[in-house]
Design an enzyme around this catalytic site. Structure first.
Site, PDB file in Angstrom:
ATOM      1  CE  LYS A  14      -2.155  -1.019   3.865  1.00 18.66           C
ATOM      2  NZ  LYS A  14      -1.545  -2.304   4.254  1.00 18.66           N
ATOM      3  NE  ARG A  88      -3.891  -1.332   9.882  1.00 15.77           N
ATOM      4  CZ  ARG A  88      -2.803  -0.778   9.378  1.00 15.77           C
ATOM      5  NH1 ARG A  88      -2.866   0.406   8.832  1.00 15.77           N
ATOM      6  NH2 ARG A  88      -1.671  -1.404   9.435  1.00 15.77           N
ATOM      7  NE  ARG A 125       7.356  -2.975   5.443  1.00 14.75           N
ATOM      8  CZ  ARG A 125       6.030  -2.909   5.505  1.00 14.75           C
ATOM      9  NH1 ARG A 125       5.333  -2.709   4.410  1.00 14.75           N
ATOM     10  NH2 ARG A 125       5.419  -3.077   6.648  1.00 14.75           N
ATOM     11  NE  ARG A 158       6.579  -0.269   9.951  1.00 16.42           N
ATOM     12  CZ  ARG A 158       5.394  -0.311   9.339  1.00 16.42           C
ATOM     13  NH1 ARG A 158       5.242   0.243   8.163  1.00 16.42           N
ATOM     14  NH2 ARG A 158       4.373  -0.896   9.900  1.00 16.42           N
ATOM     15  NE  ARG A 169       2.378  -4.829  11.142  1.00 19.84           N
ATOM     16  CZ  ARG A 169       3.326  -4.550  10.247  1.00 19.84           C
ATOM     17  NH1 ARG A 169       4.530  -5.095  10.368  1.00 19.84           N
ATOM     18  NH2 ARG A 169       3.076  -3.741   9.253  1.00 19.84           N
TER      19      ARG A 169
HETATM   20  P1  AMP Z   1       1.129   0.668   8.934  1.00 17.27           P
HETATM   21  O1  AMP Z   1       2.296   1.569   8.760  1.00 17.27           O
HETATM   22  O2  AMP Z   1      -0.069   1.101   8.126  1.00 17.27           O
HETATM   23  O3  AMP Z   1       1.472  -0.786   8.716  1.00 17.27           O
HETATM   24  O4  AMP Z   1       0.655   0.792  10.468  1.00 17.27           O
HETATM   25  C1  AMP Z   1       1.536   0.447  11.511  1.00 17.27           C
HETATM   26  C2  AMP Z   1       0.778   0.284  12.802  1.00 17.27           C
HETATM   27  O5  AMP Z   1       0.119   1.524  13.128  1.00 17.27           O
HETATM   28  C3  AMP Z   1      -0.334  -0.751  12.801  1.00 17.27           C
HETATM   29  O6  AMP Z   1       0.151  -2.075  13.027  1.00 17.27           O
HETATM   30  C4  AMP Z   1      -1.194  -0.243  13.959  1.00 17.27           C
HETATM   31  O7  AMP Z   1      -0.603  -0.551  15.205  1.00 17.27           O
HETATM   32  C5  AMP Z   1      -1.129   1.276  13.769  1.00 17.27           C
HETATM   33  N1  AMP Z   1      -2.207   1.767  12.885  1.00 17.27           N
HETATM   34  C6  AMP Z   1      -2.084   2.357  11.670  1.00 17.27           C
HETATM   35  N2  AMP Z   1      -3.271   2.663  11.154  1.00 17.27           N
HETATM   36  C7  AMP Z   1      -4.203   2.238  12.059  1.00 17.27           C
HETATM   37  C8  AMP Z   1      -5.620   2.240  12.097  1.00 17.27           C
HETATM   38  N3  AMP Z   1      -6.359   2.747  11.095  1.00 17.27           N
HETATM   39  N4  AMP Z   1      -6.229   1.724  13.210  1.00 17.27           N
HETATM   40  C9  AMP Z   1      -5.517   1.235  14.232  1.00 17.27           C
HETATM   41  N5  AMP Z   1      -4.172   1.178  14.248  1.00 17.27           N
HETATM   42  C10 AMP Z   1      -3.515   1.684  13.173  1.00 17.27           C
END
Ligand code: AMP
Length: 213
Positions: A14, A88, A125, A158, A169
């Site tokens: 994404k 999400r 990654r 990360r 996740r």
């Molecule tokens: P990402 O970078 O999109 O993979 O997000 C990393 C982490 O941020 C996720 O594993 C969640 O812990 C948190 N996070 C990001 N977006 C959301 C969301 N819409 N709702 C809840 N947690 C989020």
């Protein structure tokens, strides 16, 4: 302002694809994950509330996300906005619907990638510690090992990209986020795209959908 929701499992690509749409087609990107990581590095109250959940690979509570989302939407510019990482879960999709007078969702695009590929994509990654540019040890390595092509700073993994966090996740995705796909499917607002293959191949599939809007 029209919103395009970019959805898919962690590792579906994404962020990478959203960056390409920003660079080439003038989209504005809102990534809730990036916004949360910024709050953590600022040491803000929101960052403190979010960091424990993120470290464990769990979702951050919806009320925290709503604050983040509203701030990002208010700061956002342009007509075409990509939402990377929100909604999400079902509650977030319903919350977003309550904002639809001002911020209607035009389409949700699902990047579909199988589980085995997701794991190898996430575990390999790396991101630039300074500008956040994404790399992959195998699929998209930097020119010099461990160094960002764009700004010359070091690459890091990360903390939530380690193997044990990835399992959590992916489980969260199956239990919570897949329902979001169903939510938009029922409203005839969901398109699935094959997210496997090289970045440019997936990007071309995405452009075909986006340019028809
Ligand atoms: P990402 O970078 O999109 O993979 O997000 C990393 C982490 O941020 C996720 O594993 C969640 O812990 C948190 N996070 C990001 N977006 C959301 C969301 N819409 N709702 C809840 N947690 C989020």
């Amino acid at each position: 302002m029209n919103l395009l929701v970019l959805t898919g499992a962690p590792g579906a690509g994404k962020g990478t694809q959203a960056d390409l749409l920003v660079e080439n087609l003038g989209f504005h990107k809102i990534s809730t994950g990036d916004a949360l990581r910024r709050q953590i590095s600022l040491g803000s109250e929101i960052g403190k509330q979010a960091s424990g959940f993120m470290e464990k690979g769990q979702l951050v509570p919806d009320d925290v996300l709503l604050k983040i989302l509203k701030a990002e939407l208010e700061d956002g510019s342009g007509e075409k906005v990509l939402l990377d990482g929100y909604p999400r879960n079902l509650a977030q999709a319903e919350t977003l619907e309550t904002l639809s007078d001002q911020y209607p969702v035009k389409l949700a695009i699902h990047l579909d990638v199988d589980q085995t590929l997701l794991k190898s994509r996430i575990c390999g990654r790396r991101v630039c510690s300074s500008c956040g540019s994404p790399y992959h040890l195998q699929y998209n390595p930097p020119k010099v090992d461990g160094v960002c092509d764009k700004c010359g700073k070091g690459l890091v993994q990360r903390p939530d990209d380690s193997e044990d966090k990835v399992a959590v996740r992916l489980d969260v995705y199956r239990r919570e986020t897949e329902a979001v796909l169903e939510y938009y499917r029922e409203r005839n607002k969901c398109v699935s795209i094959d997210g496997s293959g090289a970045t440019d191949v997936v990007y071309n599939r995405l452009v075909d959908v986006v340019s028809g809007l």
